[in-house]
Design a protein around this motif. Structure first.
Motif, PDB file in Angstrom:
ATOM      1  N   LEU A 107       0.824  -1.208   0.000  1.00 54.75           N
ATOM      2  CA  LEU A 107       0.000   0.000   0.000  1.00 54.75           C
ATOM      3  C   LEU A 107       0.860   1.262   0.000  1.00 54.75           C
ATOM      4  CD1 LEU A 107      -2.841  -0.949   2.524  1.00 54.75           C
ATOM      5  CD2 LEU A 107      -3.028  -0.732   0.041  1.00 54.75           C
ATOM      6  N   GLY A 146       0.602   4.184  -2.703  1.00 50.59           N
ATOM      7  CA  GLY A 146       0.414   5.565  -2.276  1.00 50.59           C
ATOM      8  C   GLY A 146       1.492   6.481  -2.817  1.00 50.59           C
ATOM      9  N   GLY A 162      -5.304   3.989   3.358  1.00 55.77           N
ATOM     10  CA  GLY A 162      -4.392   2.868   3.564  1.00 55.77           C
ATOM     11  C   GLY A 162      -4.577   2.223   4.926  1.00 55.77           C
TER      12      GLY A 162
END
Length: 343
Positions: free
Chosen positions: A293, A297, A318
C-alpha cells in the motif's frame, strides 16, 4: 511514503530512534510470552518446532511479498520507473542471481529489510530461550558483548550485491533479547530501578536532547546552535548497527512510558484500540500489505497529486484497508476449521 506530511506523526521525527526499535523490542517480548510459557506445559520439542515454524512463515511471507512487490512495480512502472526507489531493479536486470540471493536472505527491496532479520532472530530464538531459562543475566551479557562487537569491529551479515543487511542481526538481537528478558520476569527485577526519580529525570533530559537534535535535521536554524563537539560525539548514527544513541533513546522512552503509564489502563477500548488489536493479531500479513500500500500511495502522490489533501486521503484510506484486512483475517481464523489432510 516519501513526501508525506503525515510522517510528522511518527516517532522518527522526534528522537534518535523510531518505530523499528519499538517493533523489535515488542517482538522479543511477545516471543518470550508465546514460547516461554509453552516449555513448562508442552515441552522443548513442541516449543522449538513452533518457533521454527514461525521463522518459516516469516520467510515464506517475505518471498511472497517480494513476488507481489516486483509484479506491482512491473505493472505500474513497466520495469523502468520506481525501480531505484524500491530497490527492485535487480529483479528485472539480473533475475537469476537476484532470486538466488533472495532465497539466501541476502537481498530485499525497500521496506522489506526487517523481515530478513526477523526470520534470523526467530530461527535463533530457541537458543536464546534456553539461555534465558538458565540465566537471564548471562544471556543479557552475551547479547551485549555481541552488540559491542558490531560497534567496535563492525561485525555484520553480508548482503547482495554489496554491503550488509540493513537491520544487522548481530546488533538488533540485543534489543530483541532485552524485550524477551523484560517479559521473563524483568519487570519485577527492575521495579526498584523504575521507581528512581533521578533516573526518570535523566531519561526525560535525554529525550529532550534527542528531540532537539532530531528537529535540527529538519530545521537548519537549530543546527547552528549545536556545538561541534556534540556533533562529533554522536555522529554518524548508524541505524543498521543500532547505534548506541538510538538504543539509549529507545530505552529512555520505554522507561518513561513504563514509569508514567498506569499498569491497568481502563480507557476507551473501541473502536480505535480494537482496530489496533486486530492489526496486531495479524502483524505479519498486515506488515506485508502495508508495504504494498505504501508503494501504491507513493505512485499516486507522484503521478496524480501530491498536495496535503491527497496525502491525508491516501494515509487514511491505507490505514482503513489494513484494518479491514486484519478484521477479515481474524474472522477467518475464528470460523475456519481445518479439514482432513489429503496428502
Amino acid at each position: 511514503m516519501p513526501d508525506n506530511s503525515l510522517a510528522w506523526l511518527t516517532l522518527r521525527n522526534y528522537g534518535f530512534s523510531d518505530t523499528s526499535e519499538v517493533f523489535v523490542f515488542i517482538s522479543g517480548y511477545t516471543c518470550m510470552i508465546a514460547y516461554g510459557g509453552a516449555v513448562a506445559t508442552q515441552g522443548w520439542v513442541t516449543t522449538v518446532v513452533r518457533a521454527l515454524r514461525r521463522a518459516w512463515e516469516i520467510y515464506a511471507a517475505f518471498l511472497v511479498l517480494l513476488l507481489a512487490y516486483a509484479a506491482l512495480v512491473w505493472v505500474i512502472g513497466d520495469g523502468t520507473r520506481f525501480v531505484d526507489e524500491t530497490n527492485t531493479g535487480f529483479f528485472f536486470r539480473e533475475p537469476g542471481p537476484t532470486l538466488v540471493h533472495v532465497a539466501l536472505l541476502q537481498f530485499a527491496p525497500v521496506n522489506t529489510d526487517i523481515l530478513l532479520t526477523f526470520a534470523i532472530l526467530h530461527i535463533c530464538f530457541p537458543i536464546v530461550l534456553w539461555l534465558m531459562m538458565s540465566s537471564a543475566t548471562v544471556t543479557l551479557v552475551l547479547s551485549f558483548l555481541l552488540y559491542m562487537m558490531v560497534q567496535l569491529f563492525s561485525w555484520q551479515v553480508p548482503a547482495w550485491p554489496s554491503g550488509e543487511l540493513y537491520f544487522n542481526p548481530f546488533a538488533w538481537q540485543f534489543l530483541f533479547v532485552i524485550g524477551a528478558c523484560y517479559a521473563y520476569g524483568g519487570r519485577e527485577r527492575l521495579d526498584p530501578l523504575l521507581r528512581s526519580r533521578a533516573l526518570l529525570i535523566a531519561a526525560l533530559a535525554y529525550l529532550g536532547f534527542s528531540l532537539f537534535m532530531a528537529l535540527s535535521w529538519e530545521f537548519k536554524s537549530l543546527e547552528s546552535l549545536i556545538p561541534p563537539a556534540i556533533s562529533g560525539l554522536i555522529y554518524p548514527i548508524y541505524k543498521s548497527h543500532l547505534a548506541p544513541v538510538r538504543l539509549l533513546h529507545f530505552l529512555s522512552l520505554a522507561f518513561v512510558v513504563s514509569r508514567l503509564a498506569p499498569p491497568q489502563w481502563h480507557g476507551p477500548i473501541r473502536p480505535l484500540m480494537t482496530a489496533m488489536i486486530r492489526c496486531g493479531e495479524n502483524s505479519l500479513s498486515i506488515y506485508c500489505i502495508g508495504v504494498l500500500l505504501a508503494f501504491v500511495g507513493q505512485v499516486v502522490l507522484t503521478d496524480v497529486a501530491g498536495g496535503f489533501a491527497m496525502q491525508l486521503l491516501i494515509s487514511v484510506t491505507g490505514i482503513a484497508v489494513m484494518v479491514l484486512a486484519a478484521t477479515l483475517l481474524t474472522w477467518e481464523s475464528q470460523v475456519d476449521r481445518r479439514g482432513p489432510r489429503l496428502f
